[in-house]
Design a protein around this motif. Structure first.
Motif, PDB file in Angstrom:
ATOM      1  N   MET A 171     -42.872  76.550  30.133  1.00 16.42           N
ATOM      2  CA  MET A 171     -42.083  77.460  29.291  1.00 16.42           C
ATOM      3  C   MET A 171     -41.228  76.638  28.326  1.00 16.42           C
ATOM      4  O   MET A 171     -40.599  75.671  28.731  1.00 16.42           O
ATOM      5  CB  MET A 171     -41.157  78.298  30.195  1.00 16.42           C
ATOM      6  N   MET A 200     -32.808  89.924  26.869  1.00 17.73           N
ATOM      7  CA  MET A 200     -33.300  89.883  28.236  1.00 17.73           C
ATOM      8  C   MET A 200     -32.418  90.760  29.107  1.00 17.73           C
ATOM      9  O   MET A 200     -31.198  90.636  29.095  1.00 17.73           O
ATOM     10  CB  MET A 200     -33.298  88.452  28.787  1.00 17.73           C
ATOM     11  N   GLY A 227     -33.461  92.534  32.987  1.00 19.22           N
ATOM     12  CA  GLY A 227     -33.764  91.998  34.317  1.00 19.22           C
ATOM     13  C   GLY A 227     -34.582  90.721  34.258  1.00 19.22           C
ATOM     14  O   GLY A 227     -34.515  89.885  35.153  1.00 19.22           O
ATOM     15  N   GLY A 228     -35.369  90.596  33.209  1.00 16.49           N
ATOM     16  CA  GLY A 228     -36.118  89.356  33.004  1.00 16.49           C
ATOM     17  C   GLY A 228     -37.495  89.308  33.660  1.00 16.49           C
ATOM     18  O   GLY A 228     -38.253  88.365  33.432  1.00 16.49           O
ATOM     19  N   THR A 229     -37.847  90.306  34.480  1.00 16.86           N
ATOM     20  CA  THR A 229     -39.105  90.191  35.234  1.00 16.86           C
ATOM     21  C   THR A 229     -40.325  90.063  34.310  1.00 16.86           C
ATOM     22  O   THR A 229     -41.199  89.249  34.582  1.00 16.86           O
ATOM     23  CB  THR A 229     -39.322  91.415  36.153  1.00 16.86           C
ATOM     24  N   MET A 243     -39.779  86.818  31.544  1.00 20.34           N
ATOM     25  CA  MET A 243     -40.001  85.488  32.124  1.00 20.34           C
ATOM     26  C   MET A 243     -41.496  85.165  32.134  1.00 20.34           C
ATOM     27  O   MET A 243     -41.905  84.055  31.787  1.00 20.34           O
ATOM     28  CB  MET A 243     -39.466  85.425  33.561  1.00 20.34           C
ATOM     29  N   LEU A 244     -42.310  86.129  32.529  1.00 23.13           N
ATOM     30  CA  LEU A 244     -43.754  85.881  32.609  1.00 23.13           C
ATOM     31  C   LEU A 244     -44.352  85.711  31.216  1.00 23.13           C
ATOM     32  O   LEU A 244     -45.211  84.864  30.998  1.00 23.13           O
ATOM     33  CB  LEU A 244     -44.462  87.021  33.346  1.00 23.13           C
TER      34      LEU A 244
END
Lengths: 142, 288
Positions: free
Chosen positions: B1, B29, B31-33, B36-37
């Motif tokens: 990343m 952003m 919760g970011g779930t 992030m991916l």
């Protein structure tokens, strides 16, 4: 700390707490389950910066090095709730959160809660059995 | 990343300032779930991430003109456990209880879910069936947009640069309206659905259909309303066979993809089958 660092990297590489495992890396398998302010999350999906100022619980923190183990950990041993062990820290952190939220769950509630923690060895029966045993009071230090 | 500068903000106004300052190089952003991916896979590479977690004004659930308002940063788990939401519509609780796993629900937020605009996700079909609106905020004010019309394409919404989704509003539910959310999961319970249907129905005293909504997930580039099905039923005295006939129309409204959860042809048939099942269950007194 770089902003893109994930919580699982901070734990394993930054702090040397390798009890938390990395499995799928996409939030599905549950191997990296840890508790942040008591809530179960996937450490592979959470930016490490999110935990600034929070309390993070991992498998290392459940019981002191010289023991005793928690009743839940004791029940996983007595009831064979693991084989290879890779998923076990995540299973135990998830089940710890379950028993805090619901100290006397039914078998269905255990299965629902633990649904997101994959195990490729046990077939799950022994895991569910271990958790129900702990919920019934077994495994407490005498 | 690729690394980025992370800006933790305490309010929507601060977030909007940073969006104005960094333009296209900034990304919000929650919760970011999902983000992030997507960053992990290099699909999004912002130089600046504006973290909303501490913007408490964007969190929480409250009453709103007879209905409820769910602020964008409210987690799925908070929705599922809210007595406000349960009193408003138990079907909404049931839909949120079945999103992914508890871990994801503890982290992912309703606003993040909607702006991510993945057509396979659970909240949109039931929110569409309940006539949800979203409030979009910018430096010049706010605008309210019906959720039906919010999604533009795969992973695309009407939220423009310099705007953020602040809340989801759900109108009062007329007494007698029943709703349901069903999803077809041939693999595992925590998987994305092969197809899902949110539906609402209200019958008049004479048994005629006063109000009907049908919305589908995993059926097209965006979550969709099945307007032809709705139009065929509106005002009619409903019977099971009439519902089956109307459900046939959904085949022309969906535009599914071939993927590991089924071929497009199969999903088209499943859209018909599950639309029929959802509506028949409501006609037979099911739903909440």
């Amino acid at each position: 700390m770089p902003a893109h660092r994930r919580l699982v990297d901070l734990l394993r590489e930054g702090l040397g707490l390798t009890g938390t495992k990395e499995g799928c890396s996409v939030g599905v398998c549950g191997a990296c389950a840890v508790l942040v302010d008591g809530d179960m999350v996937s450490a592979c999906l959470m930016p490490a910066i999110f935990v600034d100022g929070t309390s993070v619980e991992t498998i290392e923190g459940l019981s002191p090095p010289e023991g005793p183990l928690t009743p839940l950990q004791e029940c996983f041993i007595r009831h064979g709730g693991f084989q290879c062990g890779i998923c076990t820290p995540g299973q135990i952190m998830a089940a710890t959160a379950l028993l805090r939220d619901n100290p006397h769950p039914t078998e269905l509630e255990v299965k629902r809660w633990m649904m997101g923690n994959l195990c490729r060895c046990t077939g799950y029966y022994k895991i569910v059995e271990s958790i129900l045993a702990a919920a019934s009071g077994e495994g407490a230090p005498s | 990343m690729r690394t980025f500068d992370y800006h933790a903000v305490g309010s929507a106004a601060e977030a909007l300032d940073l969006l104005a300052q960094y333009g296209e190089d900034a990304h919000l952003m929650a919760g970011g779930t999902s983000l992030m991916l997507m960053m992990e896979q290099g699909l999004i590479q912002p130089g600046h991430v504006v973290g909303l977690r501490s913007a408490n004004e964007l969190r929480g659930i409250g009453a709103s003109s007879g209905g409820i308002e769910i602020r964008a940063l409210t987690t799925h788990r908070e929705v599922e456990r809210s007595s406000h939401v349960r009193d408003y519509c138990p079907t909404l609780v049931e839909a949120f209880e079945r999103i992914a796993t508890i871990r994801i629900r503890n982290q992912a937020t309703i606003g993040g879910n909607l702006v991510h605009a993945d057509p396979a996700q659970d909240p949109p079909p039931i929110l569409l069936a309940l006539d949800a609106e979203v409030v979009i905020q910018s430096k010049i004010g706010e605008r309210t947009v019906p959720l039906d019309g919010f999604f533009r394409d795969y992973f695309e919404t009407v939220v423009e640069e310099g705007e953020l989704l602040a809340s989801v509003r759900l109108p009062a539910i007329v007494a007698g309206t029943k709703s349901t959310y069903v999803k077809f999961l041939p693999r595992t319970e925590d998987d994305y659905a092969t197809l899902s249907v949110g539906a609402a129905l209200r019958l008049g005293a004479d048994g005629s259909c006063e109000h009907v909504r049908v919305a589908l997930g995993s059926a097209a580039p965006t979550p969709i309303r099945a307007r032809k099905v709705e139009a065929a039923l509106q005002g009619q005295r409903l019977t099971g066979p009439m519902i089956d006939e109307a459900a046939e129309l959904v085949r022309d409204e969906v535009d599914p993809l071939d993927d590991v959860r089924g071929s497009a042809k199969y999903k088209r048939e499943m859209a018909r089958v599950w639309t029929g099942r959802a509506l028949r269950s409501l006609l037979d007194g099911g739903g909440k």
